[in-house]
Design an enzyme around this catalytic site. Sequence first.
Site, PDB file in Angstrom:
ATOM      1  N   LYS A  42      -4.867  14.006  -3.830  1.00 47.06           N
ATOM      2  CA  LYS A  42      -5.717  12.805  -3.832  1.00 47.06           C
ATOM      3  C   LYS A  42      -7.186  13.214  -3.686  1.00 47.06           C
ATOM      4  CE  LYS A  42      -1.932   9.889  -2.287  1.00 47.06           C
ATOM      5  NZ  LYS A  42      -1.198   9.187  -1.225  1.00 47.06           N
ATOM      6  N   GLN A  78      -1.692   8.313   5.197  1.00 54.49           N
ATOM      7  CA  GLN A  78      -0.543   8.831   4.452  1.00 54.49           C
ATOM      8  C   GLN A  78       0.762   8.540   5.192  1.00 54.49           C
ATOM      9  OE1 GLN A  78      -0.737  10.066   1.384  1.00 54.49           O
ATOM     10  NE2 GLN A  78       1.429  10.547   1.222  1.00 54.49           N
ATOM     11  N   ASP A 126      -4.194   0.915  -0.282  1.00 52.42           N
ATOM     12  CA  ASP A 126      -2.755   0.981  -0.507  1.00 52.42           C
ATOM     13  C   ASP A 126      -2.157  -0.411  -0.719  1.00 52.42           C
ATOM     14  OD1 ASP A 126      -1.552   3.526  -0.578  1.00 52.42           O
ATOM     15  OD2 ASP A 126      -1.920   3.811   1.568  1.00 52.42           O
TER      16      ASP A 126
HETATM   17  N1  GUN Z   1       3.493   8.110   0.884  1.00 52.87           N
HETATM   18  C1  GUN Z   1       4.119   8.129  -0.303  1.00 52.87           C
HETATM   19  N2  GUN Z   1       3.469   7.347  -1.198  1.00 52.87           N
HETATM   20  C2  GUN Z   1       2.402   6.827  -0.550  1.00 52.87           C
HETATM   21  C3  GUN Z   1       1.354   5.940  -0.941  1.00 52.87           C
HETATM   22  O1  GUN Z   1       1.264   5.450  -2.071  1.00 52.87           O
HETATM   23  N3  GUN Z   1       0.455   5.657   0.043  1.00 52.87           N
HETATM   24  C4  GUN Z   1       0.543   6.145   1.301  1.00 52.87           C
HETATM   25  N4  GUN Z   1      -0.391   5.782   2.187  1.00 52.87           N
HETATM   26  N5  GUN Z   1       1.505   6.969   1.695  1.00 52.87           N
HETATM   27  C5  GUN Z   1       2.430   7.310   0.768  1.00 52.87           C
END
Ligand code: GUN
Length: 287
Positions: A53, A97, A120
């Site tokens: 990311k 995350q 998110d």
């Molecule tokens: N863990 C797996 N996919 C995601 C996501 O799209 N966002 C977040 N914050 N954690 C994740």
Amino acid sequence: MVGVKIDGKIIAQSVKDRVKKAVEELKAQGISPCLATVLIGDNPASATYVRNKHKACEEVGIITKDHKLDADITQSELTKIIDELNADSSVHGILVQLPLPKQLDEFTTTSRISPLKDVDGLTPHNAGLLGMKKAALVACTPSGVMEMFDYHEIDLEGKNVVLINRSNLVGKPLYHLLLEKNATVLTCHSKTKNLTELCQSADIIVTAVGDRNKFKLTSDMIKEGAIVIDVAISRFQDKLVGDADFDDIIQKASFATPVPGGVGPMTVAMLLKNTITAASLSSQIGR
Ligand code: GUN
């Protein structure tokens, strides 16, 4: 019939190209879009996702702030950090995350994030708006899947979609997005009966189980010309795999996504897009 591989890397790049232009426009207005990530503990998969990311942000000119926290952090310590990021006007997007260590509650954590910085789409505010067709910030994986349909001009109206996932991050938001496009959506899960039969009658299957020991989607489980979107990614016999056996499925499907190189890159691209949206939102309300 051999179907079309939906290439997530190509579609993600087209999103990133648009985001890069939007970043330049925002910078010309004096706004430097910034994403803060919060990674708790030392889950290697999560660390890789967060690293990817950051790398993607760098590619398009989005600034990142990296918060790595100890696995044993308490809920109140984490809340304090989220509050600081909420109050920091140089931060436009906040991503914690997931999954979280056991002592932390996912709902308490995600709902603490300001809805304006919720890249998110997980806060009750943004999840609720999505159900009312008013959301500006939508969960990244579901919106990435919708972008894939768009790119290939796949008409969803009246299609029977089987969704194999009911999570807040994937199944629930995707249900609303598909419904908005007039698809008929059936959400399946571990307690669903006759899953194979339901898959065999579906025009589109979106699968996100993530455990090959529990579920594997093969060509005998789909109808001729079906579309298969594989959201899952897990390690199986030392390889990264999705739920579907791609080489087998593509012999019968009209479109299918590979793993890796399918939905994964889309999730990252949509995070960049959401960060730009959040930066624009903050400028509109003067923060
Ligand atoms: N863990 C797996 N996919 C995601 C996501 O799209 N966002 C977040 N914050 N954690 C994740």
